[in-house]
Motif scaffolding. Sequence first.
Motif, mmCIF file in Angstrom:
data_model
loop_
_atom_site.group_PDB
_atom_site.id
_atom_site.type_symbol
_atom_site.label_atom_id
_atom_site.label_comp_id
_atom_site.label_asym_id
_atom_site.label_seq_id
_atom_site.Cartn_x
_atom_site.Cartn_y
_atom_site.Cartn_z
ATOM 1 N N PRO A 198 1.114 -32.011 -75.196
ATOM 2 C CA PRO A 198 1.295 -31.957 -76.661
ATOM 3 C C PRO A 198 0.104 -32.536 -77.417
ATOM 4 N N LYS A 256 6.208 -19.029 -77.806
ATOM 5 C CA LYS A 256 7.214 -19.990 -77.334
ATOM 6 C C LYS A 256 6.555 -21.318 -76.938
ATOM 7 N N THR A 257 5.400 -21.236 -76.267
ATOM 8 C CA THR A 257 4.690 -22.451 -75.849
ATOM 9 C C THR A 257 4.233 -23.256 -77.059
ATOM 10 N N ASP A 259 5.622 -23.278 -80.064
ATOM 11 C CA ASP A 259 6.806 -23.878 -80.691
ATOM 12 C C ASP A 259 7.264 -25.115 -79.925
ATOM 13 N N GLN A 260 7.282 -25.018 -78.592
ATOM 14 C CA GLN A 260 7.723 -26.154 -77.769
ATOM 15 C C GLN A 260 6.826 -27.369 -77.969
ATOM 16 N N ASN A 261 5.534 -27.160 -78.000
ATOM 17 C CA ASN A 261 4.605 -28.286 -78.115
ATOM 18 C C ASN A 261 4.600 -28.881 -79.523
ATOM 19 N N ASN A 263 7.241 -29.063 -81.365
ATOM 20 C CA ASN A 263 8.460 -29.873 -81.373
ATOM 21 C C ASN A 263 8.259 -31.185 -80.618
ATOM 22 N N LYS A 264 7.508 -31.137 -79.509
ATOM 23 C CA LYS A 264 7.238 -32.364 -78.749
ATOM 24 C C LYS A 264 6.376 -33.324 -79.571
ATOM 25 N N THR A 267 8.648 -34.940 -82.133
ATOM 26 C CA THR A 267 9.529 -35.936 -81.516
ATOM 27 C C THR A 267 8.786 -37.230 -81.223
#
Length: 308
Positions: A198, A256-257, A259-261, A263-264, A267
């Motif tokens: 991230p 998708k990758t 979006d995931q990163n 979000n990480k 967080t």
Amino acid sequence: MSHSLAQDMNEITFVSQLPINLVESLTVTKLNLSKIELLGSNTLNWQFGNHRLYASIASSIKFRYWLVVICASILTALGVLIDYLLSLFVKHKINANNIAAYDETRSAAIEEIKAITEPSWLDDLKHQGLINELTAQQALQLESLPAQQRCWLSIALKQGLTMSNALQAAEADDELCFDLVNQQVIIHGVPIRISKTPLLYYFWYAKRKFEGEPAYLNPPQAKPDQKSGQVLAKLMLQYSGHQKAIRDLDGGLKSKTLDQNRNKIKTELQRVLDDLACDYLFDCERDERTARYRYSLKLSASQLKFVS
């Protein structure tokens, strides 16, 4: 300083402006120094070096009680008479303005009581074990910190910074600095460790903003971005990124990758900064032609720094 001044002022000559002197003696019981201007008739201020100091004084009074009783009786009788005369004119009529004024006064009194009875933010930090001993200079600095800087001070202390460094962080510029060698970002002077993958995606977005590139449009689900995938893979090789993350980019950069990163990143920043993390995350806008989303950092390019 407060204790010494209070001792010096223990014996004060009391001069009464009343026809009779109701006070036998006046003693200073407490004197509080502050760097912030205080209001009220029981305050003093003076220049101390380069600082303008303010003080509030608490005192105890010894009255001549027999005179007080006589005066109180006279004033009570006079008050009853005045109240009776006023009641003849008022006849218990209270208009809406008076009710509003009463409510406002009552609310102000409640807030004042809360301010006195609730623990201060410094007491809260002490209770958490974040503050131990303070120098006189540090105590003055803490008293003068605005609310926003107090939040940053608390965050810095929770991150393990010394009081001296935490005060510097509280007063630091609103910047985001990338220190990839130590796998961290430094936000508003506060270092925050982020997981490597991230962090490198975060760095990639920051680098685009710093170089004046437009907000990045997420690629289609079925068509990864080969060019951006190669750029990110090269970046990860340069800073010893995880092999799995590098292999995932062989087929191109996927929506998708991304979006995931993102979000990480969100967080991990919120874990440390809570609501203050918002300003260091992403702006998002929908592309009308493709119905996909564009993302870029909220910060301006001038607020981004990179440690070489």
